[in-house]
Design a protein around this motif. Structure first.
Motif, PDB file in Angstrom:
ATOM      1  N   ALA A  67      -0.703   0.755 -10.888  1.00 59.36           N
ATOM      2  CA  ALA A  67      -1.372   1.633 -11.854  1.00 59.36           C
ATOM      3  C   ALA A  67      -2.565   0.929 -12.499  1.00 59.36           C
ATOM      4  O   ALA A  67      -3.610   1.552 -12.743  1.00 59.36           O
ATOM      5  CB  ALA A  67      -0.385   2.088 -12.915  1.00 59.36           C
ATOM      6  N   VAL A  72      -5.322   3.523 -14.024  1.00 52.29           N
ATOM      7  CA  VAL A  72      -4.547   4.565 -14.696  1.00 52.29           C
ATOM      8  C   VAL A  72      -4.611   4.398 -16.214  1.00 52.29           C
ATOM      9  O   VAL A  72      -4.764   5.371 -16.959  1.00 52.29           O
ATOM     10  CB  VAL A  72      -3.078   4.538 -14.210  1.00 52.29           C
ATOM     11  CG1 VAL A  72      -2.182   5.375 -15.124  1.00 52.29           C
ATOM     12  CG2 VAL A  72      -2.999   5.050 -12.778  1.00 52.29           C
ATOM     13  N   LEU A  76      -6.781   7.745 -17.726  1.00 48.55           N
ATOM     14  CA  LEU A  76      -5.924   8.879 -18.053  1.00 48.55           C
ATOM     15  C   LEU A  76      -5.644   8.941 -19.553  1.00 48.55           C
ATOM     16  O   LEU A  76      -5.645   7.922 -20.239  1.00 48.55           O
ATOM     17  CB  LEU A  76      -4.600   8.786 -17.296  1.00 48.55           C
ATOM     18  CG  LEU A  76      -4.660   8.877 -15.768  1.00 48.55           C
ATOM     19  CD1 LEU A  76      -3.251   8.913 -15.190  1.00 48.55           C
ATOM     20  CD2 LEU A  76      -5.454  10.086 -15.298  1.00 48.55           C
ATOM     21  N   GLU A  80      -0.571  11.645 -19.840  1.00 51.13           N
ATOM     22  CA  GLU A  80      -0.689  11.554 -18.390  1.00 51.13           C
ATOM     23  C   GLU A  80      -0.388  10.142 -17.903  1.00 51.13           C
ATOM     24  O   GLU A  80       0.254   9.944 -16.865  1.00 51.13           O
ATOM     25  CB  GLU A  80      -2.092  11.974 -17.954  1.00 51.13           C
ATOM     26  CG  GLU A  80      -2.435  13.421 -18.266  1.00 51.13           C
ATOM     27  CD  GLU A  80      -3.915  13.710 -18.074  1.00 51.13           C
ATOM     28  OE1 GLU A  80      -4.729  12.761 -18.186  1.00 51.13           O
ATOM     29  OE2 GLU A  80      -4.262  14.870 -17.824  1.00 51.13           O
ATOM     30  N   CYS A  81      -0.858   9.160 -18.641  1.00 49.41           N
ATOM     31  CA  CYS A  81      -0.661   7.764 -18.260  1.00 49.41           C
ATOM     32  C   CYS A  81       0.817   7.384 -18.288  1.00 49.41           C
ATOM     33  O   CYS A  81       1.334   6.790 -17.338  1.00 49.41           O
ATOM     34  CB  CYS A  81      -1.460   6.856 -19.189  1.00 49.41           C
ATOM     35  SG  CYS A  81      -1.273   5.106 -18.844  1.00 49.41           S
ATOM     36  N   THR A  83       3.533   9.308 -18.226  1.00 51.08           N
ATOM     37  CA  THR A  83       4.333  10.016 -17.227  1.00 51.08           C
ATOM     38  C   THR A  83       3.986   9.576 -15.807  1.00 51.08           C
ATOM     39  O   THR A  83       4.819   9.663 -14.900  1.00 51.08           O
ATOM     40  CB  THR A  83       4.168  11.540 -17.353  1.00 51.08           C
ATOM     41  OG1 THR A  83       2.771  11.878 -17.284  1.00 51.08           O
ATOM     42  CG2 THR A  83       4.733  12.037 -18.670  1.00 51.08           C
ATOM     43  N   ASN A  84       2.763   9.097 -15.602  1.00 48.14           N
ATOM     44  CA  ASN A  84       2.384   8.566 -14.297  1.00 48.14           C
ATOM     45  C   ASN A  84       3.278   7.391 -13.916  1.00 48.14           C
ATOM     46  O   ASN A  84       3.730   7.284 -12.768  1.00 48.14           O
ATOM     47  CB  ASN A  84       0.913   8.138 -14.332  1.00 48.14           C
ATOM     48  CG  ASN A  84       0.429   7.559 -13.020  1.00 48.14           C
ATOM     49  OD1 ASN A  84       0.704   6.411 -12.673  1.00 48.14           O
ATOM     50  ND2 ASN A  84      -0.312   8.365 -12.276  1.00 48.14           N
ATOM     51  N   LYS A  87       6.855   8.680 -13.172  1.00 47.02           N
ATOM     52  CA  LYS A  87       6.878   9.394 -11.893  1.00 47.02           C
ATOM     53  C   LYS A  87       6.856   8.426 -10.721  1.00 47.02           C
ATOM     54  O   LYS A  87       7.609   8.596  -9.739  1.00 47.02           O
ATOM     55  CB  LYS A  87       5.683  10.349 -11.807  1.00 47.02           C
ATOM     56  CG  LYS A  87       5.653  11.183 -10.538  1.00 47.02           C
ATOM     57  CD  LYS A  87       4.479  12.144 -10.544  1.00 47.02           C
ATOM     58  CE  LYS A  87       4.451  12.986  -9.269  1.00 47.02           C
ATOM     59  NZ  LYS A  87       3.305  13.934  -9.261  1.00 47.02           N
ATOM     60  N   ARG A  88       6.017   7.408 -10.786  1.00 43.35           N
ATOM     61  CA  ARG A  88       5.963   6.408  -9.718  1.00 43.35           C
ATOM     62  C   ARG A  88       7.330   5.746  -9.529  1.00 43.35           C
ATOM     63  O   ARG A  88       7.827   5.622  -8.396  1.00 43.35           O
ATOM     64  CB  ARG A  88       4.928   5.324 -10.057  1.00 43.35           C
ATOM     65  CG  ARG A  88       3.475   5.737  -9.962  1.00 43.35           C
ATOM     66  CD  ARG A  88       2.575   4.679 -10.568  1.00 43.35           C
ATOM     67  NE  ARG A  88       1.184   5.026 -10.570  1.00 43.35           N
ATOM     68  CZ  ARG A  88       0.285   4.587  -9.689  1.00 43.35           C
ATOM     69  NH1 ARG A  88       0.655   3.764  -8.718  1.00 43.35           N
ATOM     70  NH2 ARG A  88      -0.978   4.957  -9.766  1.00 43.35           N
TER      71      ARG A  88
END
Length: 253
Positions: A67, A72, A76, A80-81, A83-84, A87-88
């Motif tokens: 990230a 990221v 972001l 968004e950052c 949750t990124n 999610k990864r």
């Protein structure tokens, strides 16, 4: 087993951890060893401290590094950052068919980074690894097996030392150390010294994540602070004027 403590400060973030790693068969601990791996500084930009399986920590650190390389944290927005990252990590776990218990993953983390113009402290919960951005009245957090000892004491530190407001990084280092020291001394096992502290702060105009080389200053301060509290309490009791109890009224015959 682990105890992590994080504080969002007025000028940065402080995250601390104990240094004991436990080897186990299932839920049965076998060996306790000192480790330096509970707090990771990634690319001098992000602090990651985790509680749970070391294999999960290695996966998380990999995804945070990816990230960082993908900008990221720079490009972001905060939601968004954060949750990124979850999610990864969760996609990776699902891809390798990680089995969850009734209590979820049993793995969580604290992350500190400069995101969308501010230093941020994010907690990823041990049940579902979903992010919680620490802010407002909830500017501090503890995690791990030592949480039940650290949380109430951390609230006391916030009320007494920080006046229920984010401290400076310098004040935060002493408070985080004190909470960790308290938890380690009273825990029945699984957590232990030495205490490690990391800081996200501005250095020459740039936001830098770093691990403190030692915590001797914080340790000495806590020794003196606890000694002062003990002396103050004794002096107050000894100097207090004794007030005789009131005389009970005579009851009519």
């Amino acid at each position: 087993m682990t105890v992590l403590v994080g504080v969002l400060c007025s000028d940065g973030v402080v995250i601390g951890a104990d240094s004991i790693a436990t080897s186990a068969i299932g839920m049965n601990p076998l060996v306790q060893l000192q480790t330096n791996g509970k707090i990771q500084i990634l690319s001098d930009q992000v602090i990651v401290a985790a509680t749970g399986a070391i294999g999960f920590s290695q996966r998380l650190n990999f995804h945070v590094e990816q990230a960082i390389k993908g900008d990221v944290f720079k490009n972001l927005k905060i939601n968004e950052c954060t949750t990124n990252i979850s999610k990864r990590f969760l996609t990776d776990c699902a891809g390798s068919m990680v089995q969850q218990s009734s209590r979820g993953l049993g793995f969580g983390a604290l992350l500190a980074a400069f995101i969308q113009g501010e230093p941020r402290l994010i907690e990823y919960g041990t049940q579902d690894f979903q992010p919680e951005i620490k802010k407002d009245a909830l500017f501090f957090v503890s995690m791990g097996s030592g949480q039940m000892l650290a949380d109430p004491f951390l609230a006391f530190i916030s009320r007494v030392l920080w006046k229920d407001a984010p401290p400076t990084v310098e004040q935060g280092k002493f408070g985080v150390y004190w909470a960790l020291d308290h938890a380690i001394k009273l825990a029945p096992g699984g957590v232990g010294a030495p205490i490690k502290l990391s800081v996200l702060s501005q250095v020459n105009g740039a936001w830098v994540a770093s691990l403190l080389p030692d915590t001797q200053e914080q340790a000495q301060y806590i020794v003196e602070l606890e000694g002062h509290i003990g002396s103050f309490a004794r002096a107050t009791i000894e100097d207090a004027e004794a007030t005789p109890p009131p005389i009970a009224p005579k009851m009519p015959a």
